[in-house]
Design a protein around this motif. Structure first.
Motif, PDB file in Angstrom:
ATOM      1  N   SER A 243      -4.470   9.330   2.054  1.00 16.26           N
ATOM      2  CA  SER A 243      -5.211   8.386   1.229  1.00 16.26           C
ATOM      3  C   SER A 243      -4.336   7.149   1.064  1.00 16.26           C
ATOM      4  O   SER A 243      -3.114   7.242   1.106  1.00 16.26           O
TER       5      SER A 243
ATOM      6  N   ASP B 222      -1.656  -0.612  -5.879  1.00 20.54           N
ATOM      7  CA  ASP B 222      -1.445  -0.793  -7.319  1.00 20.54           C
ATOM      8  C   ASP B 222      -2.000   0.389  -8.106  1.00 20.54           C
ATOM      9  O   ASP B 222      -2.653   0.222  -9.133  1.00 20.54           O
ATOM     10  N   GLY B 223      -1.774   1.590  -7.573  1.00 19.75           N
ATOM     11  CA  GLY B 223      -2.174   2.788  -8.288  1.00 19.75           C
ATOM     12  C   GLY B 223      -3.624   3.203  -8.116  1.00 19.75           C
ATOM     13  O   GLY B 223      -4.026   4.245  -8.606  1.00 19.75           O
ATOM     14  N   CYS B 224      -4.439   2.390  -7.440  1.00 20.88           N
ATOM     15  CA  CYS B 224      -5.843   2.754  -7.258  1.00 20.88           C
ATOM     16  C   CYS B 224      -6.083   3.220  -5.828  1.00 20.88           C
ATOM     17  O   CYS B 224      -5.545   2.635  -4.888  1.00 20.88           O
ATOM     18  N   ASP B 225      -6.913   4.243  -5.704  1.00 24.27           N
ATOM     19  CA  ASP B 225      -7.298   4.730  -4.391  1.00 24.27           C
ATOM     20  C   ASP B 225      -8.175   3.670  -3.715  1.00 24.27           C
ATOM     21  O   ASP B 225      -9.200   3.285  -4.259  1.00 24.27           O
ATOM     22  N   VAL B 226      -7.758   3.167  -2.576  1.00 27.12           N
ATOM     23  CA  VAL B 226      -8.562   2.131  -1.914  1.00 27.12           C
ATOM     24  C   VAL B 226      -9.058   2.564  -0.549  1.00 27.12           C
ATOM     25  O   VAL B 226      -9.776   1.815   0.108  1.00 27.12           O
TER      26      VAL B 226
ATOM     27  N   ALA C 227       0.854  -1.182   0.000  1.00 26.65           N
ATOM     28  CA  ALA C 227       0.000   0.000   0.000  1.00 26.65           C
ATOM     29  C   ALA C 227       0.889   1.230   0.000  1.00 26.65           C
ATOM     30  O   ALA C 227       1.990   1.217   0.538  1.00 26.65           O
ATOM     31  N   ARG C 228       0.399   2.306  -0.640  1.00 26.14           N
ATOM     32  CA  ARG C 228       1.113   3.577  -0.569  1.00 26.14           C
ATOM     33  C   ARG C 228       0.220   4.602   0.100  1.00 26.14           C
ATOM     34  O   ARG C 228      -1.003   4.532   0.010  1.00 26.14           O
TER      35      ARG C 228
ATOM     36  N   THR D 216      -3.350   3.982  -1.382  1.00 25.23           N
ATOM     37  CA  THR D 216      -3.499   3.450  -2.735  1.00 25.23           C
ATOM     38  C   THR D 216      -2.847   2.075  -2.807  1.00 25.23           C
ATOM     39  O   THR D 216      -1.918   1.765  -2.058  1.00 25.23           O
TER      40      THR D 216
END
Lengths: 687, 345
Positions: free
Chosen positions: A541, A545-549, A524-525, A543
């Motif tokens: 926030s 794999d590049g998607c906001d989760v 996670a980032r 993310t």
């Protein structure tokens, strides 16, 4: 439904004890919830299911007991014959006129005019039975209508005939806002939907629900018009609901009364009035449709057997159904039987209804138990749902394993909950008919419930709270609800005699990293981003794999203060579906661990406070490339021994090549290059 | 003295002295004394050639044995003394272990898992559906018509949102998990074996036995032959697996609009075994679930031919089962999230 056993004995012999009878009724689907003792007399209290309107009467219960015990009930003579009704052809001063204007609302209306009655208290035996069944004795005529209602299940009403304008009965819909004062003394304004009984000038009763005060039978009444009618269940139900009233009468009409009983009950009540209140029957008017013929249902013995899982011969079926007053009209051993159903069993409409009767009358315990041998659904795609569910249970287990305890909070929250957490009421779906304002909105986030849980534990003296929840939230605009994983931590994460570890943002972040790493095998980032509920200094926030989760941060003190939570709370909320989707991606490629030894070097740098850790870390990885097998931050320090506006980071770097042993010289060169890069990019000083 | 006897005596002297030695120096002194070049043992060994031939072998064997055993004992003791010297001070092993955070699963999760894990091996698939549902799926398709008294048992929260599909009626919070049966049957053909866990809502004021939110597990098995007898068999198996092999069950006729015949299932009271107590309201039986053969009108609603398809459905309240299993008397405990409650599971 209260059934005094002494009343039941009017119609059949009751040989077993009240307890035994209660047991048999219960096992036949008429659940006896209690046996009361009323002045030494046993009274059964039955819960009648909505399909069995025919059992909302003493006679109905008698028929049922007879069917179960294989007896023939002795029904009152008036029930067997309708010969009592006499039609007066003579023109008379007190002629009744009855007209049904609304045939949908009222199929049949029987009026019996009885002249010259003497209103006085009803006999003691009748009063006693009424009281036992929960009805208040009023006077002989009114008591007789209630008594016959309880006995036959047919609601009746008695009007003071002389108070009906022009001796007229009109069954019609009310005019909008037409007033009536009902027997309970309430003034009501009716709607055009309401079916009423009216005289020539005004409504005198709400059809099937309650009579009007203006036409009730009083001590001065001399002439009585006895109403027995067949009102439409839906009309009565809507009216009762719209007016917020329910009566013994509406309860029965809603469930459907016996179309034949309309006449028998009327005749029986009239005979009782003549007997107990004097007077004479002057006129009988029977308006509307005659009762329909008995319904016939085709019943295939083989299908009944297959449905129930027992062998039933046509002869057995015939015998069993006969006990329920159903006549099998087809002959001999034909496999398809034509069954004629009695008028009072309006619930028996198709073959399966009869299967239930067969099983019930035999006793469910007579049906053997077997394990199914039916085919299984084969296709692989069908078990995807199962897998998804089980994966979610694994996510729950992981969260619990990491130290979070599972909570389940209310799916409905208050407006105050919403606005406190930065949501407006107009952003959230609300209930049309909430039970209370505390639970009027569908939650748009798990935050509200989890904060309430923290608060609950705080007020109970527990300040260390690690909770998680997996549940649906509803967002306006989203077409479906969304599955979320939320967690809150507050107080100490672990506490023992050796160490105390307080929760902070990095504990929260560590949890998210552990979950995404283990469950999704993906890192996670975290990106600084504002959230309405979060303290701006700790608000990110998440993310994957590049998607906001999702989002993570410290709950703003403005919120915790209002909830009287006197310590910091950290909250994160992730899309559980995104985690599950990431987890189910194709299997990861694994590499075997190398046998060549690592070379370990530490790197300590002094940085300006503005340079974030992550960019330094990335620079190390970038320069080190494949040769840095591990880069670990082992210390961060800012303090007196370091110049103001600076901080130091110490990394442990492990160099390793998969296919050979690295030489000290090449490691030194690389390590130095990393140091130089940090110096030039971040104005770092090597220490 | 007889050399054999003398060797025996040496051994009985050496063993306790080595055992009690407290330092490497002391061990060295003992080594010199018992197995050194000038020890009595060395003397005996030197004297062997002078012995009578029949004694030589015996004494030689014993002397070698004595030497080896003393030497190994010395080595063991030396090792023990040196590791004792390296170890730290004694610890108090009775102190509590280092704490771990106390993560637990909610009793509702445990109970749902317990229920599903009985049905899954029987070929039942786990399926779920939305909590915000159409009136059509919650009522009409399940043979619960408008303006029918049977709707009264299912008071419902309506959601104040425009329905995306007005034909399917208003939006509501599902009052049971049964709508999922309809959704699956609309999409798929028999044979079907489903279990449906989920959250449901009914406008019941909170009290010890009522909650406006709770959980259900629904089941459906539909094919061309599954009968009421099969329903009994499956439910009896399930209840025995859940409550123990001796569990007594009974099926009582009841009314549900979506099944015919319908039954309510009781188990002999888990706290009094059927004699009657406060848990079962003196009845000896506890109502545990509802079930029945799927009503042909339900099959018609999903486009199945009721002449060719038959099977059963069942449903149960998860909290009720958890309450019975764990002796919980207040349903509100499940949703207060008090750690003192949650950490017992």
């Amino acid at each position: 439904m209260r059934v005094p056993l002494e009343w039941l004995k009017d119609y059949l012999a009751v040989r077993s004890s009240p307890e035994k009878l209660a047991e048999r009724l219960t096992m036949a689907g008429l659940e006896v919830v209690a046996i009361h003792d009323v002045k030494g007399q046993p009274v059964l209290d039955l819960e009648i299911t909505p399909n069995r309107a025919d059992c909302l009467s003493i006679i109905g219960i008698a028929r049922e007991v007879a069917a179960i015990t294989g007896q023939r009930p002795k029904l009152p003579t008036a029930v067997r014959s309708s010969s009592f009704s006499v039609r007066s052809k003579r023109q008379h001063r007190t002629e009744v006129k009855i007209r049904i204007e609304d045939r949908r609302g009222c199929q049949r209306y029987i009026g019996r005019l009885i002249e010259g009655v003497r209103i006085e208290p009803s006999p003691k035996w009748m009063q006693r039975r009424l009281l036992t069944c929960g009805a208040r004795p009023i006077n002989n005529v009114v008591d007789i209508t209630n008594y016959v209602l309880l006995e036959h299940g047919q609601p009746l009403h008695a009007f003071d005939f002389d108070r009906l304008a022009q001796g007229t009965i009109l069954v019609r819909r009310a005019k909008p806002n037409e007033p009536i004062t009902t027997l309970d003394g309430v003034n009501r304004l009716l709607s055009a939907e309401t079916l009423v009984i009216a005289d020539a000038s005004r409504p005198v009763a709400v059809a099937g629900v309650m009579g009007g005060l203006g036409s009730e039978v009083t001590l001065t009444t001399r002439n009585v018009l006895l109403e027995s009618a067949l009102f439409d269940p839906v009309t009565v139900r809507r009216t009762a609901r719209a007016l917020g009233m329910s009566s013994e009468s509406s309860y029965r009409f809603e469930r459907g009364v016996d179309p034949v009983g309309v006449e028998t009950a009327s005749a029986h009540a009239a005979s009782l009035i003549v007997k107990l209140a004097g007077g004479s029957l002057r006129q009988v008017l029977d308006v509307g449709a005659k009762p329909p013929k008995r319904t016939a249902i085709s019943l295939e013995a083989a299908r009944a057997s297959r449905w129930l899982g027992i062998r039933l011969s046509p002869a057995e079926i015939r015998t069993a159904l006969a006990r329920l007053s159903c006549h099998v009209v087809s002959r001999g051993t034909e496999s398809i039987l034509q069954v004629s159903v009695p008028s009072f069993r309006r619930d028996l409409a198709q073959d399966v209804d009869l299967y239930e009767e067969l099983a019930r009358i035999e006793g469910y315990d007579r049906i053997p138990s077997s394990l199914p041998i039916g085919p299984l659904a084969g296709s692989r795609s069908h078990s995807e749902d199962t897998e998804r569910f089980q994966q979610r249970q694994s996510l729950r287990c992981l969260c619990a394993g990491l130290g979070l305890t599972e909570a389940i909070t209310w799916g409905l929250v208050s407006e105050a909950d919403l606005s406190r957490c930065g949501y407006t009421a107009s952003q959230s779906a609300c209930l049309a008919n909430p039970m209370s304002q505390d639970h009027a909105y569908l939650r748009p986030s798990l935050l509200m419930g989890l904060l309430q849980a923290v608060r609950r534990n705080h007020t109970q003296g527990e300040s260390d709270v690690p909770l998680f929840e997996i549940g649906n939230v509803m967002l306006l605009g989203a077409r479906e609800e969304e599955l979320r994983l939320g967690f809150v931590i507050s107080g100490l994460w672990v506490r023992d005699w050796h160490a105390k570890d307080a929760c902070d943002f990095f504990r929260l972040k560590g949890l998210i990293e552990a979950i995404t790493d283990r469950f999704c095998r993906s890192a996670a980032r975290f990106v600084e981003a504002p959230h309405p509920w979060a303290d701006p200094s700790q608000s990110t926030s998440v993310t994957l794999d590049g998607c906001d989760v999702g989002a993570a941060g410290r709950v703003s003190r403005a919120i915790t203060d209002v909830l009287d939570i006197e310590q910091d709370v950290w909250f994160a909320e992730l899309s559980a579906n995104a985690l599950l989707a990431a987890a189910s991606r194709s299997p990861i490629a694994v590499s075997a661990p190398t046998v060549f030894p690592p070379v370990k070097r530490d790197l300590s740098v002094l940085l300006d406070e503005g340079s974030p850790y992550e960019s330094v870390f990335r620079a190390i990885c970038e320069i080190g490339g494949n040769l840095t097998s591990r880069v670990e931050l082992i210390d961060r320090y800012a303090g007196p021994s370091i110049p103001a506006g600076k901080y130091s980071l110490t990394f442990a770097i492990e160099y390793r090549e998969a296919t050979r042993t690295l030489t000290a010289a090449e490691v030194d060169a690389l390590h130095q290059r990393i140091g130089q890069t940090l110096t030039s990019r971040f104005n770092a000083q090597l220490r | 003295m007889d050399p054999v006897q003398e060797l025996e005596q040496l051994l009985s002297e050496a063993v306790p002295s080595v055992e009690q030695a407290r330092s490497p120096d002391e061990l060295e002194r003992l080594r010199v004394k018992f197995v050194g070049r000038k020890s009595r043992l060395a003397d005996i060994m030197k004297s062997i050639p002078q012995l009578a031939p029949e004694e030589r072998a015996e004494v030689g064997r014993r002397a070698n044995h004595l030497k080896r055993s003393i030497e190994s004992q010395l080595a063991a003791r030396r090792e023990a003394l040196s590791s004792a010297a390296k170890a730290g001070p004694l610890i108090d092993v009775s102190l509590p272990g280092r704490a771990f955070p106390r993560g637990r699963l909610h009793p509702v999760t445990h109970t749902i898992d317990a229920i599903l894990s009985i049905f899954v091996p029987m070929g039942f698939e786990i399926v779920e559906g939305p909590e915000v549902e159409y009136e059509y799926y919650n009522f009409d398709a399940l043979n619960i018509p408008h303006d029918h008294p049977s709707r009264e048992s299912f008071d419902t929260f309506f959601v104040d949102l425009p329905s995306p599909e007005p034909k399917k009626g208003r939006l509501l919070l599902r009052s049971h998990t049964s709508p999922v049966q309809i959704r699956v049957m609309e999409r798929r053909k028999p044979p079907l074996r489903l279990v449906v866990p989920g959250k449901v809502y009914r406008p019941d004021p909170l009290d010890p036995s009522h909650s406006f939110m709770f959980h259900q597990v629904e089941g459906l098995m539909v094919d061309d032959r599954t009968s009421f007898a099969d329903l009994k068999g499956v439910i009896e198996h399930f209840l025995k697996a859940l409550f123990g092999a001796k569990t007594k069950t009974r099926f009582r006729p009841h009314y549900f609009p979506f099944t015919e015949p319908s039954a309510e299932v009781d188990i002999a009271c888990t706290s009094c075994g059927g004699r009657g107590c406060s848990t079962c309201g003196k009845k000896g039986w506890l109502e545990i679930m509802g079930c029945g053969m799927v009503h042909p009108n339900v099959f018609r609603a999903v486009g199945y031919d009721p002449q060719r398809v038959q099977g059963f459905a069942f449903g149960m309240g998860v909290e009720r089962i958890a309450m019975l299993k764990h002796g919980i008397t207040d349903i509100r405990l499940f949703f207060e999230n008090d750690l003192r409650f949650l950490e017992q599971f």
